[in-house]
Design an enzyme around this catalytic site. Structure first.
Site, PDB file in Angstrom:
ATOM      1  N   ASN A 212       0.807  -1.234   0.000  1.00 46.20           N
ATOM      2  CA  ASN A 212       0.000   0.000   0.000  1.00 46.20           C
ATOM      3  C   ASN A 212       0.839   1.281   0.000  1.00 46.20           C
ATOM      4  OD1 ASN A 212       0.716  -0.351   2.667  1.00 46.20           O
ATOM      5  ND2 ASN A 212      -1.285   0.195   3.497  1.00 46.20           N
ATOM      6  N   LYS A 235      12.330  -7.801   1.398  1.00 46.80           N
ATOM      7  CA  LYS A 235      11.344  -8.485   0.547  1.00 46.80           C
ATOM      8  C   LYS A 235      10.139  -7.576   0.349  1.00 46.80           C
ATOM      9  CE  LYS A 235       7.720 -11.020   0.895  1.00 46.80           C
ATOM     10  NZ  LYS A 235       7.126 -10.664  -0.403  1.00 46.80           N
ATOM     11  N   PRO A 236       9.973  -7.033  -0.863  1.00 42.23           N
ATOM     12  CA  PRO A 236       8.780  -6.211  -1.106  1.00 42.23           C
ATOM     13  C   PRO A 236       7.569  -7.101  -1.365  1.00 42.23           C
ATOM     14  CG  PRO A 236      10.138  -6.289  -3.088  1.00 42.23           C
ATOM     15  CD  PRO A 236      10.842  -7.131  -2.047  1.00 42.23           C
ATOM     16  N   GLU A 313       4.956  -3.181  12.340  1.00 41.49           N
ATOM     17  CA  GLU A 313       3.942  -2.158  12.043  1.00 41.49           C
ATOM     18  C   GLU A 313       2.770  -2.882  11.414  1.00 41.49           C
ATOM     19  OE1 GLU A 313       4.124   1.026  12.758  1.00 41.49           O
ATOM     20  OE2 GLU A 313       6.196   1.043  13.452  1.00 41.49           O
ATOM     21  N   CYS A 347      -3.115   1.902   6.570  1.00 44.83           N
ATOM     22  CA  CYS A 347      -3.253   1.319   7.904  1.00 44.83           C
ATOM     23  C   CYS A 347      -3.845   2.327   8.888  1.00 44.83           C
ATOM     24  CB  CYS A 347      -1.900   0.832   8.392  1.00 44.83           C
ATOM     25  SG  CYS A 347      -0.666   2.127   8.332  1.00 44.83           S
ATOM     26  N   GLU A 521       8.566   3.570  13.922  1.00 44.14           N
ATOM     27  CA  GLU A 521       9.312   3.939  12.716  1.00 44.14           C
ATOM     28  C   GLU A 521       9.200   5.450  12.559  1.00 44.14           C
ATOM     29  OE1 GLU A 521       7.863   1.520   9.462  1.00 44.14           O
ATOM     30  OE2 GLU A 521       9.192  -0.122  10.038  1.00 44.14           O
TER      31      GLU A 521
HETATM   32  P1  NAP Z   1       0.450  -8.986   4.399  1.00 41.59           P
HETATM   33  O1  NAP Z   1      -0.357  -9.952   3.666  1.00 41.59           O
HETATM   34  O2  NAP Z   1       0.797  -9.243   5.808  1.00 41.59           O
HETATM   35  O3  NAP Z   1       1.784  -8.779   3.516  1.00 41.59           O
HETATM   36  C1  NAP Z   1       2.796  -7.904   3.891  1.00 41.59           C
HETATM   37  C2  NAP Z   1       4.118  -8.468   3.449  1.00 41.59           C
HETATM   38  O4  NAP Z   1       4.346  -9.697   4.114  1.00 41.59           O
HETATM   39  C3  NAP Z   1       4.197  -8.766   1.960  1.00 41.59           C
HETATM   40  O5  NAP Z   1       5.505  -8.514   1.493  1.00 41.59           O
HETATM   41  C4  NAP Z   1       3.918 -10.256   1.919  1.00 41.59           C
HETATM   42  O6  NAP Z   1       4.456 -10.906   0.794  1.00 41.59           O
HETATM   43  C5  NAP Z   1       4.656 -10.693   3.163  1.00 41.59           C
HETATM   44  N1  NAP Z   1       4.281 -12.006   3.655  1.00 41.59           N
HETATM   45  C6  NAP Z   1       3.080 -12.615   3.616  1.00 41.59           C
HETATM   46  N2  NAP Z   1       3.170 -13.837   4.196  1.00 41.59           N
HETATM   47  C7  NAP Z   1       4.451 -13.980   4.620  1.00 41.59           C
HETATM   48  C8  NAP Z   1       5.173 -15.019   5.282  1.00 41.59           C
HETATM   49  N3  NAP Z   1       4.600 -16.157   5.635  1.00 41.59           N
HETATM   50  N4  NAP Z   1       6.488 -14.822   5.543  1.00 41.59           N
HETATM   51  C9  NAP Z   1       7.088 -13.681   5.179  1.00 41.59           C
HETATM   52  N5  NAP Z   1       6.468 -12.672   4.544  1.00 41.59           N
HETATM   53  C10 NAP Z   1       5.156 -12.826   4.276  1.00 41.59           C
HETATM   54  O7  NAP Z   1      -0.206  -7.542   4.417  1.00 41.59           O
HETATM   55  P2  NAP Z   1      -0.970  -6.830   3.232  1.00 41.59           P
HETATM   56  O8  NAP Z   1      -2.378  -7.251   3.289  1.00 41.59           O
HETATM   57  O9  NAP Z   1      -0.247  -6.957   1.963  1.00 41.59           O
HETATM   58  O10 NAP Z   1      -0.805  -5.305   3.693  1.00 41.59           O
HETATM   59  C11 NAP Z   1      -1.803  -4.598   4.293  1.00 41.59           C
HETATM   60  C12 NAP Z   1      -1.649  -4.643   5.805  1.00 41.59           C
HETATM   61  O11 NAP Z   1      -0.512  -3.886   6.174  1.00 41.59           O
HETATM   62  C13 NAP Z   1      -2.821  -3.982   6.485  1.00 41.59           C
HETATM   63  O12 NAP Z   1      -3.208  -4.732   7.602  1.00 41.59           O
HETATM   64  C14 NAP Z   1      -2.267  -2.644   6.919  1.00 41.59           C
HETATM   65  O13 NAP Z   1      -2.914  -2.078   8.006  1.00 41.59           O
HETATM   66  C15 NAP Z   1      -0.856  -3.006   7.222  1.00 41.59           C
HETATM   67  N6  NAP Z   1      -0.002  -1.811   7.191  1.00 41.59           N
HETATM   68  C16 NAP Z   1       0.463  -1.337   8.371  1.00 41.59           C
HETATM   69  C17 NAP Z   1       1.233  -0.182   8.402  1.00 41.59           C
HETATM   70  C18 NAP Z   1       1.742   0.356   9.697  1.00 41.59           C
HETATM   71  O14 NAP Z   1       2.589   1.236   9.662  1.00 41.59           O
HETATM   72  N7  NAP Z   1       1.281  -0.118  10.835  1.00 41.59           N
HETATM   73  C19 NAP Z   1       1.538   0.477   7.205  1.00 41.59           C
HETATM   74  C20 NAP Z   1       1.047  -0.040   6.009  1.00 41.59           C
HETATM   75  C21 NAP Z   1       0.279  -1.205   6.027  1.00 41.59           C
HETATM   76  P3  NAP Z   1       3.550 -11.171  -0.524  1.00 41.59           P
HETATM   77  O15 NAP Z   1       3.072  -9.852  -0.972  1.00 41.59           O
HETATM   78  O16 NAP Z   1       4.507 -11.798  -1.469  1.00 41.59           O
HETATM   79  O17 NAP Z   1       2.443 -12.070  -0.085  1.00 41.59           O
END
Ligand code: NAP
Length: 541
Positions: A212, A235-236, A313, A347, A521
């Site tokens: 995002n 890892k993006p 985060e 988020c 952060e």
């Molecule tokens: P996500 O599914 O947790 O994915 C985030 C990252 O983790 C991606 O690079 C993903 O890779 C990776 N990932 C997934 N499974 C993994 C595993 N088993 N081992 C290692 N890495 C793994 O989150 P999302 O849905 O893409 O992102 C949205 C979430 O991020 C929301 O909940 C949002 O609130 C949160 N967020 C939080 C903040 C903050 O500052 N608190 C900021 C921005 C977003 P792949 O893409 O290859 O699956």
């Protein structure tokens, strides 16, 4: 080869693109369009592009890298496989990137380990110079970086420009801050002794980032990490690797030495293997993660095996409270940055909008008026304010939340479903009569949907606001100073915004409480996450 027709173009179906979704009321919102397997996407990836290249406007095409970056070399996957990256505005494929796994991740970690002694031996001033050049390079190439970001992620180009500046600001700010990583000299009770405290880099670190904010979430980690003398393997997200690689290309040009910053690309199916290597490899001493709470918990559990530091985060569920005495125009304007921005996919999006009964009719009218004026369009279209959602899974989640709320008695004041553009576009939506027990109040909706929950008293608003396992950000609007202090202190959140919807800056500590994460952060608090504190005592003096 399957083709779908959209906006007058023949396009190869990309990331979960679902054709022909017009506005459909009621239960059809919750039907689940079929998910595409990686295999079917790989078949699509070999198709010729039938629509114009959305990246044709790039001035410096060398920023568009299609290889991963390990130890200063641009590399393919060991087995040569790739995964597609799509433009969510059109569903077209724009690139094919290497599918790396555990073996390549291990080599990246080794490269980061080899680079560590040289990088940490540099003075903070030398590292700051490199980081300043890196930030300058990002600013110089802001237009190209913004275009890449918008095309792979979908957000309006104006938002991408703001994100690139935000991303560059971390490199600049933490480069400077490293010069102020002071230690300490502590008076000792034992004669002939000195007690000194040193701040040292943690070592090799790993970063995992979401789609995002494909640029800012990277620099928000690598900037404090590298400034403090660590090296990193990043890892993006599957959906947005191009921004990561463009930043990497600029790191190389700015003089970041080989192995100091490495980027491991992979499809979602590869993430568990990459993550497993990062969390189990003893060389890695810290993992910085931004993403979902579910994955954050998994990584934290795995990091426990080798007692790595973690900075997490995670997800939010931000309350946005409007009291009777609030400046309603200011509150509506604030939702620009914390509801409609990035089509609600942040988020810190206002997820539960609590409005005191005395102003709810007036506020609803103003918000509906505002929402109707928002321009929904592909991110590169002039004046676009709401782009597409990231993928079909994200789209389905929002429509499910909408259907659940409407089934439960919420009323659609404007919007309410898919946009006439089709694909992954949704109408900016305002719902009234939302209740705290609806799915959209309990989970992040991550879409352009504003659900209004009425309340009567301050106590009730605080109770509803805190009734969630999450605690990232909270907003409230009042002109009364006593209310401001009481509510600000009572809200369970790592970030609180009073009379504003904009809280992101490199100088402030960003992070959550409860299940929204650990660590911060941004700001001088954040660089502390990326160092070890060493107590060094001298005896016999
Ligand atoms: P996500 O599914 O947790 O994915 C985030 C990252 O983790 C991606 O690079 C993903 O890779 C990776 N990932 C997934 N499974 C993994 C595993 N088993 N081992 C290692 N890495 C793994 O989150 P999302 O849905 O893409 O992102 C949205 C979430 O991020 C929301 O909940 C949002 O609130 C949160 N967020 C939080 C903040 C903050 O500052 N608190 C900021 C921005 C977003 P792949 O893409 O290859 O699956």
């Amino acid at each position: 080869m399957n083709r779908v027709r959209m906006c007058g173009h023949l396009v190869a179906p990309g990331r979960g693109y679902s054709p022909g979704l017009g506005p459909t009321p009621g239960s059809s919102l919750i039907s689940r369009p079929e998910e595409r397997s990686l295999e079917s996407r790989l078949v699509a990836s070999t198709a010729p592009h039938a629509s114009p290249d959305p990246l044709a406007g790039l001035e410096d095409r060398r920023l568009l890298r299609d290889l991963a970056y390990l130890g200063g070399a641009w590399v393919a996957a060991d087995d040569g496989t790739t995964f597609p990256v799509d433009d969510p505005s059109s569903g077209t494929q724009i690139a094919a990137l290497p599918r790396l796994g555990a073996a390549e991740t291990r080599r990246a970690i080794e490269a980061a380990g080899d680079a560590l002694p040289g990088w940490r031996a540099m003075t903070a001033k030398q590292r700051a110079r490199v980081m300043r050049d890196w930030a300058d390079a990002m600013r110089e190439h802001s237009e190209d970086l913004s275009l890449i970001l918008t095309v792979e992620q979908g957000k309006p180009i104006a938002e991408s420009r703001a994100e690139i500046e935000y991303a560059a600001s971390f490199l600049e700010w933490f480069g400077e801050e490293a010069k102020r990583l002071y230690g300490d000299v502590i008076p000792t009770p034992i004669p002939g002794r000195r007690v000194v405290v040193l701040k040292e880099p943690v070592g090799v670190t790993a970063g995992i980032t979401p789609w995002n904010f494909p640029s800012a979430m990277i620099t928000r980690k690598c900037a404090p990490a590298l400034a403090a003398g660590n090296t990193m393997v990043l890892k993006p997200a599957e959906q947005t690797p191009l921004s990561a690689l463009a930043i990497c290309e600029l790191a190389e040009r700015a003089g970041v030495p080989p192995g100091v910053f490495n980027v491991v690309t992979g499809a979602a199916e590869d993430a568990p293997a990459i993550g497993e290597e990062m969390t189990s490899n003893p060389t890695v001493r810290m993992v910085g993660f931004t993403g979902s709470t579910e994955v954050g918990k998994l990584l934290m559990r795995r990091c426990a095996e080798t007692v790595k530091k973690v900075s997490l985060e995670l997800g939010g569920n931000a309350p946005f409270i409007i009291f009777d005495d609030a400046d309603l125009d200011a509150a509506v304007d604030a939702l620009e940055s914390c509801k409609w921005r990035n089509a609600g996919q942040t988020c810190i999006s206002a997820n539960r909008i609590l409005v005191q009964r005395g102003v709810i009719d007036e506020f609803t009218a103003r918000l509906v008026d505002h929402a109707r004026g928002l321009k929904v369009a592909g991110g590169t279209v002039d004046g676009a304010q709401i782009g597409p959602l990231i993928d079909q899974q994200g789209f389905d989640k929002v429509t499910k939340h909408l259907a659940d709320a409407i089934d439960g008695g919420a009323k659609v004041a404007t919007g309410g479903g898919p946009h006439e553009l089709g694909g992954l576009f949704l109408q900016p939506t305002v719902l009234t009569d939302v209740t705290p027990d609806m799915v959209m109040s309990c989970e992040e909706t991550f879409g352009p949907v504003a659900g209004l929950i009425p309340f009567d008293t301050e106590e009730e608003a605080i109770r509803i606001a805190n009734d969630t396992p999450f605690g990232l950000c909270a907003y409230f609007f009042t002109r009364d100073m006593a209310t401001a202090w009481r509510v600000g202190e009572a809200l369970e959140a790592g970030i609180v915004g009073l009379n504003t919807g904009f809280v992101s800056t490199e100088v402030a500590p960003f992070g959550g409480v409860k299940e929204s994460g650990l660590g911060r952060e941004g700001s001088y608090y954040a660089i502390e996450e990326w160092v070890e504190t060493k107590y060094f005592t001298f005896a016999g003096l």
